[in-house]
Design an enzyme around this catalytic site. Sequence first.
Site, PDB file in Angstrom:
ATOM      1  N   ARG A   4       0.823  -1.212   0.000  1.00 49.16           N
ATOM      2  CA  ARG A   4       0.000   0.000   0.000  1.00 49.16           C
ATOM      3  C   ARG A   4       0.851   1.254   0.000  1.00 49.16           C
ATOM      4  NH1 ARG A   4      -3.546  -1.138   4.900  1.00 49.16           N
ATOM      5  NH2 ARG A   4      -2.618  -3.191   5.029  1.00 49.16           N
ATOM      6  N   ASP A 354      -4.456 -11.863   0.900  1.00 50.98           N
ATOM      7  CA  ASP A 354      -3.878 -10.598   0.444  1.00 50.98           C
ATOM      8  C   ASP A 354      -2.583 -10.298   1.198  1.00 50.98           C
ATOM      9  OD1 ASP A 354      -5.562 -10.410   2.724  1.00 50.98           O
ATOM     10  OD2 ASP A 354      -5.437  -8.233   2.650  1.00 50.98           O
ATOM     11  N   GLU A 355      -1.783  -9.458   0.594  1.00 51.36           N
ATOM     12  CA  GLU A 355      -0.543  -8.946   1.189  1.00 51.36           C
ATOM     13  C   GLU A 355       0.373 -10.063   1.698  1.00 51.36           C
ATOM     14  OE1 GLU A 355      -1.435  -4.444   2.164  1.00 51.36           O
ATOM     15  OE2 GLU A 355      -2.374  -5.702   3.664  1.00 51.36           O
ATOM     16  N   THR A 356       0.617 -10.989   0.795  1.00 49.61           N
ATOM     17  CA  THR A 356       1.508 -12.111   1.121  1.00 49.61           C
ATOM     18  C   THR A 356       2.877 -11.932   0.460  1.00 49.61           C
ATOM     19  OG1 THR A 356       0.511 -13.251  -0.745  1.00 49.61           O
ATOM     20  CG2 THR A 356      -0.322 -13.817   1.438  1.00 49.61           C
TER      21      THR A 356
END
Length: 549
Positions: A4, A354-356
Amino acid sequence: MDIRTLVLGRSPRRRLKLAVASITVTASIAFTTTTASGAPTTIDDANAAAPLGNVVPAPVSVQPAADVRFYLKSDSAIYATGGAATDVANLLAGLLRTPTGYGLPLKPLSPSTDVRGIALMLGGADASTGAEGYQLKVTGTAVTIRANQRQGLINGVATLRQLLPAKVDSQNAVAGPWPVQGGQILDYPRYAYRGALLDVARHFFPVSTVKRYIDDLARYKINYLNLHLIDDQGWRIQIGSWPNLTEIGGSTGVGGMMGGYYTMADYKAIVAYAAQRGITVIPEVEGPAHEHAALASYAELNCDGVAKELYVGYTVSPDGILCIRKAVTYTFLDQVIGQLAAATPGPYIAVGGDETQGIPQADLQYYYSRVTAIVAKYGKKVLGWQESLGGLAPAGATATVWMPGLSDDLVVTAANAGAKIIMAPAPHAYLDMKYDPETPSFPVGNSWAGFIDVQTAYDWRPEAMVAGVPPSAIGGVAAPLWTETAFALDHLENLAFPRLPAIAEVGWSPAATHNWDSFKVRLAAQGPRLRAARVGYYLHPTLQWPWGS
Ligand code: NGO
């Protein structure tokens, strides 16, 4: 640097563009005195029938009969063909009795019934209406909604509410008249999945707030609610065999505030409430990242066997990753998913993903193969975030794109191999983003994906988000509401409205009806309705809000 933060680089340019655009639009509105047609501008207009096509999301086809008016009266009744039609008739009667003050008794409907009021008929609708569509016909004596399935009747009811005067949303009895313009509507959705996501993990919200949000969603024909029950900052669902998840993991939230959790009975009550209103709840069990709260609750879930401190930070926890190769991780997930699946009639379990970034691909594949097998064992289908497409078997998988440009190759490959793709692009569809730098005022609202004014929430095409995804692979759209910076019902509603109806229209209405100039008029006409219902919303300055907004 997390993903992000990486996209933040795009914001300043975008911010400037938005600022210039909003100056131009504001200037043109300041000098105009004409109000949009169809929107009530006086008290008298507010009592008038809404023009038949003045509905959000826009219906497929509308044929007004200019001189015909139906009036709901004190001796009107609601008729239904039994079974599911009677359930929906009950729902409708419940919505209409308070504002009208009328008794509106329920009566059985047969071919010989002389209908004086509203009739709900299951079966016999045009085949084009499919599983969720409906036909609505308004004559001088009756409003008839016909659909082949219960969901279609519910969607027809959502339309009828918008055809009655805005005061139908009043919280107390108000005087009539209650006209509906004559004519016919034939309507069905563009996409089968029109989702919302409510994050109850970053800050916990009571059952009453979730039910209220469900009421808000149902107005715009949203049919799935992803309940984001688990994240680094909080575990919100009681799991019988793992009590610390809620005792410890549920005790806090972002900034150390607003802990709490749902019992299974609470969860079932939410699921049932949503189902009555045509919304299928999808419980989300994050993993392998975003699992800090579980790792703080049980020492044995950690690779080193030591429980972590609770995490109350704002962004993703760098330590919130499950121990992917440890057997107990899958005993844990089996029990969590098993208990949630048993309480969830809907087809999906959301498995996060998500966000791995940074987790070795081999570990991710191992993790997803185990989780997919668990979900299948309990008779459900997986819904993941786009990053999970590297590990999910594409056939039978559904995944949500939240960052076009991130892992597009995975998305395109999976989509071409049979995966269904839901589009929730953060720069258009993330309801947690601010409208502009000052709105909502600090501390509410994120801005990492830019500012999202109403037109930005509306003007995007699901099929144009990721080049190479075949349009037939797109299953729908979703509007996530993450709550790192939202901690009251008022915050939720002011972020969601009026942008959620914009995304609902992108998901429901035919591409051919997509037109900002027509949409903004219909959307503004929702103002008096939301106001009467006491739903919080932002009076966005680029819309010409009518009297009563
Ligand atoms: C990202 C992140 C979430 C945040 C959200 C905030 C996804 C799919 N993962 O979206 O954890 O809450 O941004 O906007």
